[in-house]
Scaffold this active site. Structure first.
Site, PDB file in Angstrom:
ATOM      1  N   ARG A   1      65.228  94.755  22.469  1.00  0.00           N
ATOM      2  CA  ARG A   1      64.009  95.552  22.367  1.00  0.00           C
ATOM      3  C   ARG A   1      62.881  95.042  23.248  1.00  0.00           C
ATOM      4  O   ARG A   1      62.038  95.806  23.692  1.00  0.00           O
ATOM      5  CB  ARG A   1      63.551  95.606  20.903  1.00  0.00           C
ATOM      6  CG  ARG A   1      64.365  96.585  20.098  1.00  0.00           C
ATOM      7  CD  ARG A   1      63.962  96.610  18.665  1.00  0.00           C
ATOM      8  NE  ARG A   1      64.413  95.408  17.981  1.00  0.00           N
ATOM      9  CZ  ARG A   1      64.946  95.396  16.769  1.00  0.00           C
ATOM     10  NH1 ARG A   1      65.086  96.505  16.092  1.00  0.00           N
ATOM     11  NH2 ARG A   1      65.329  94.275  16.212  1.00  0.00           N
TER      12      ARG A   1
ATOM     13  N   HIS B   1      84.609  80.438   8.379  1.00  0.00           N
ATOM     14  CA  HIS B   1      85.162  79.238   9.015  1.00  0.00           C
ATOM     15  C   HIS B   1      86.143  78.469   8.127  1.00  0.00           C
ATOM     16  O   HIS B   1      87.257  78.173   8.521  1.00  0.00           O
ATOM     17  CB  HIS B   1      84.040  78.299   9.455  1.00  0.00           C
ATOM     18  CG  HIS B   1      82.931  78.968  10.216  1.00  0.00           C
ATOM     19  ND1 HIS B   1      83.156  80.010  11.068  1.00  0.00           N
ATOM     20  CD2 HIS B   1      81.592  78.744  10.243  1.00  0.00           C
ATOM     21  CE1 HIS B   1      81.999  80.397  11.610  1.00  0.00           C
ATOM     22  NE2 HIS B   1      81.036  79.645  11.120  1.00  0.00           N
TER      23      HIS B   1
ATOM     24  N   LYS C   1      79.368  87.301  13.478  1.00  0.00           N
ATOM     25  CA  LYS C   1      79.174  87.152  12.051  1.00  0.00           C
ATOM     26  C   LYS C   1      77.689  87.302  11.724  1.00  0.00           C
ATOM     27  O   LYS C   1      76.875  87.092  12.614  1.00  0.00           O
ATOM     28  CB  LYS C   1      79.714  85.817  11.556  1.00  0.00           C
ATOM     29  CG  LYS C   1      78.956  84.606  12.109  1.00  0.00           C
ATOM     30  CD  LYS C   1      79.393  83.355  11.442  1.00  0.00           C
ATOM     31  CE  LYS C   1      78.723  83.192  10.087  1.00  0.00           C
ATOM     32  NZ  LYS C   1      77.913  81.985   9.996  1.00  0.00           N
TER      33      LYS C   1
ATOM     34  N   ASP D   1      84.948  84.750  14.861  1.00  0.00           N
ATOM     35  CA  ASP D   1      84.681  83.561  14.057  1.00  0.00           C
ATOM     36  C   ASP D   1      84.804  82.415  15.051  1.00  0.00           C
ATOM     37  O   ASP D   1      85.913  82.105  15.502  1.00  0.00           O
ATOM     38  CB  ASP D   1      85.728  83.417  12.951  1.00  0.00           C
ATOM     39  CG  ASP D   1      85.461  82.196  12.099  1.00  0.00           C
ATOM     40  OD1 ASP D   1      84.932  81.208  12.637  1.00  0.00           O
ATOM     41  OD2 ASP D   1      85.763  82.226  10.900  1.00  0.00           O
ATOM     42  N   HIS D   2      83.695  81.799  15.404  1.00  0.00           N
ATOM     43  CA  HIS D   2      83.769  80.867  16.532  1.00  0.00           C
ATOM     44  C   HIS D   2      84.648  79.652  16.221  1.00  0.00           C
ATOM     45  O   HIS D   2      85.097  78.968  17.126  1.00  0.00           O
ATOM     46  CB  HIS D   2      82.367  80.462  17.026  1.00  0.00           C
ATOM     47  CG  HIS D   2      81.686  79.416  16.200  1.00  0.00           C
ATOM     48  ND1 HIS D   2      81.033  79.682  15.034  1.00  0.00           N
ATOM     49  CD2 HIS D   2      81.553  78.085  16.380  1.00  0.00           C
ATOM     50  CE1 HIS D   2      80.519  78.573  14.539  1.00  0.00           C
ATOM     51  NE2 HIS D   2      80.821  77.581  15.345  1.00  0.00           N
TER      52      HIS D   2
HETATM   53  C1  BG6 Z   1      77.556  78.944  12.012  1.00  0.00           C
HETATM   54  C2  BG6 Z   1      76.662  78.867  10.810  1.00  0.00           C
HETATM   55  O1  BG6 Z   1      78.465  80.005  11.882  1.00  0.00           O
HETATM   56  O2  BG6 Z   1      78.285  77.731  12.138  1.00  0.00           O
HETATM   57  C3  BG6 Z   1      75.727  77.679  10.925  1.00  0.00           C
HETATM   58  O3  BG6 Z   1      75.918  80.065  10.702  1.00  0.00           O
HETATM   59  C4  BG6 Z   1      76.496  76.419  11.168  1.00  0.00           C
HETATM   60  O4  BG6 Z   1      74.921  77.546   9.763  1.00  0.00           O
HETATM   61  C5  BG6 Z   1      77.468  76.598  12.328  1.00  0.00           C
HETATM   62  O5  BG6 Z   1      75.567  75.397  11.464  1.00  0.00           O
HETATM   63  C6  BG6 Z   1      78.375  75.403  12.461  1.00  0.00           C
HETATM   64  O6  BG6 Z   1      79.119  75.529  13.634  1.00  0.00           O
HETATM   65  P1  BG6 Z   1      79.656  74.259  14.398  1.00  0.00           P
HETATM   66  O7  BG6 Z   1      80.427  74.823  15.539  1.00  0.00           O
HETATM   67  O8  BG6 Z   1      78.466  73.462  14.814  1.00  0.00           O
HETATM   68  O9  BG6 Z   1      80.501  73.516  13.404  1.00  0.00           O
END
Ligand code: BG6
Length: 511
Positions: free
Chosen positions: A64, A261, A169, A198-199
């Site tokens: 935006r 996760h 997410k 989902d990373h």
């Molecule tokens: C995210 C959450 O999906 O994952 C965060 O929203 C969290 O709260 C993060 O800190 C943790 O990711 P990573 O890759 O640092 O373990």
């Protein structure tokens, strides 16, 4: 390590050539947000440096804020420079030559017409071949507007090339909203076009769970209720809620870390061997694990789930505020920042084996790992002369210090028969002499390649919510058993979590 040394690393010999995706345009919604500058653009930049971006590639940022192409690019460049001070102007210019910015409201059909015109121009002038990825990195309350406008503007159609949508997410806030979102997105896109991110699945070490289990023959025979006492999956974070309280207050640790996760990691540990290394075969097996989670009831929530919230404390010698003192947090908030769950998977393989899951903010260190603790030997031959035997544990370190350790007992050299625990260690950094790619690099690349293996299918997202909802609902409708805050920042969480262990030989791992 020099490039020449890297080239002779025997572990890298014979690796297959890189996969480069076909030309495409990537449209990022929420382009002025944090994720774009902190994660997505650095990941694209790394792909570019590794020659893994398509030769014809354009990036169109949409949000935006009324900013120009140049301002958009300047912001990204500054962020990238913080990560990589050696970034030169010429490298940046060649990387960003086809970057553009479009300002517009997410519910304004005209913004989608302008986007469509720009994408067609890119196809004609830059050879992006009609292939499009739409990446939703906005707050979830505008997902539906974007999805339905992509539909009505014809951008979801796979006319000339592919059209894919990536959804960040949170995928829904609860089971009902996840179902609704699935329905909305499936009205416009077919499942093969949808990439729910989902990373954690992009993390090298999470993917290695499958390779470790299914490319070796020594683990599977003992990977079951006959041999495993319990499994611990921990995602510990040092960070507090930071500037994200607006989101976190309505989310809490279960929605933020467990539904996605931790459950995904549990699936990778618990699933049966898939019939093929292929997206749907793998997702079918993960789905079965999610469906096998023994349903929580209000009684079992009290027995098998522990919540916590951090109070003020010290981390790395610095005083840090409690959750309730953080910006935008309600002074009497009961949002959990710590959760530990005892999950049972009602499958043939895992019946009776507790999966102990925990995650929290403001623990003493950042560490994510899976620990498989094995049963003790059936006949304790050494009980008269060995003072203490520890159980065998296989630890898979997801981050940091990625690798694996097998803990086992060995004889202490000398005239007596004493035993001590020793470690057999594998470290990614040492063996491969190179850092693993960032999760988003792998996920963006896979999406451009059309490989959905590391993305969540709609039914998985719903099954995960279904399993978690009884705990979420119980916690949201009852007061915490011990008043919040119940753990100090910089400690390992509330003492009540010990009640999930039951047996004297089970202990939460000190990481
Ligand atoms: C995210 C959450 O999906 O994952 C965060 O929203 C969290 O709260 C993060 O800190 C943790 O990711 P990573 O890759 O640092 O373990």
């Amino acid at each position: 390590m020099t490039t020449a040394e890297l080239l002779v690393n025997p572990l890298r010999e014979g690796l297959s050539a890189n996969r480069v995706p076909a030309p495409c345009s990537l449209v990022i919604y929420g382009a002025s947000g944090d994720l774009t500058s902190r994660k997505l653009v650095p990941a694209l930049f790394n792909l570019y440096r590794k020659h893994l971006l398509p030769t014809s590639f354009s990036l169109i940022g949409v949000s935006r804020s009324p900013i120009s192409d140049d301002q958009f690019k300047q912001r990204l460049k500054e962020m990238l420079k913080q990560e990589d001070p050696e970034l030169t102007d010429s490298l940046w210019n060649s990387f960003s030559q086809n970057f553009h910015y479009l300002a517009g409201a997410y519910d304004d059909p005209k913004a989608y017409q302008s986007l469509s015109i720009l994408l067609d121009q890119k196809d004609q002038n830059n050879g992006t071949a009609g292939n499009r990825v739409f990446y939703l990195s906005t707050p979830p309350n505008v997902f539906e507007d974007i999805i339905s406008n992509l539909g009505t503007s014809g951008l979801a159609k796979e006319a000339k090339g592919y059209s894919r949508i990536v959804i960040e997410k949170p995928f829904g806030h609860d089971l009902d909203s996840a179902k609704e979102l699935n329905q909305k997105v499936q009205e416009v896109f077919k499942e093969h076009q949808i990439y729910r991110i989902d990373h954690y699945l992009g993390k090298e070490t999470v993917q290695n769970l499958l390779v470790m289990r299914f490319a070796n023959s020594i683990f599977e025979p003992i990977w079951n209720r006959e041999n495993v006492d319990h499994v611990q999956i921990t995602a510990a974070e040092e960070l507090g809620v930071g500037s994200r309280a607006g989101y976190y207050e309505s989310s809490g640790v279960l929605r933020d870390m467990f539904q996605n996760h931790l459950f995904q990691v549990m699936c990778m540990v618990g699933m049966e061997p898939p019939v093929a290394f292929e997206a749907n075969a793998i997702r079918d097996e993960k789905l079965k694990i999610l469906q096998s989670i023994r349903p929580f009831t209000p009684e079992t929530v009290s027995q098998f789930a522990v919540r916590g919230q951090y109070g003020p404390g010290f981390l790395a010698g610095q005083k840090v505020p409690g959750y309730r003192e953080e910006k935008d947090v309600k002074p009497q908030s009961t949002t959990p920042t710590y959760a530990a769950l005892k999950v049972f998977l009602d499958t043939w393989r895992w019946h009776g084996v507790p999966f102990l899951l925990r995650s929290a903010k403001r623990l003493p260190k950042r560490s994510t790992e899976v620990a498989i603790q094995f049963k003790e030997p059936p006949n304790l031959l050494f009980k008269d002369n060995v003072s203490h035997l520890s159980p065998n544990v296989l630890v898979i370190r997801i981050q940091p210090d990625e690798g694996m350790t097998l803990k086992f007992e060995t004889k202490v050299p000398g005239m007596t028969t004493e035993a001590r625990t020793v470690n057999m260690d594998f470290r990614y950094g040492t063996s491969f002499a190179e850092d693993a790619p960032e999760a988003y690099e792998r996920l963006l690349l896979d999406c451009m390649l059309g490989d959905a293996t590391l993305f969540i299918r709609g039914d998985e997202a719903e099954a995960a919510w279904k399993a978690l909802m009884p705990v979420i609902t119980h916690w949201e409708t009852t007061q915490p058993e011990t008043s919040f805050p119940n753990y100090e920042a910089g400690s390992w969480g509330p003492a009540e979590a010990d009640k999930l262990l039951e047996k004297p030989w089970r202990q939460w791992r000190r990481l």
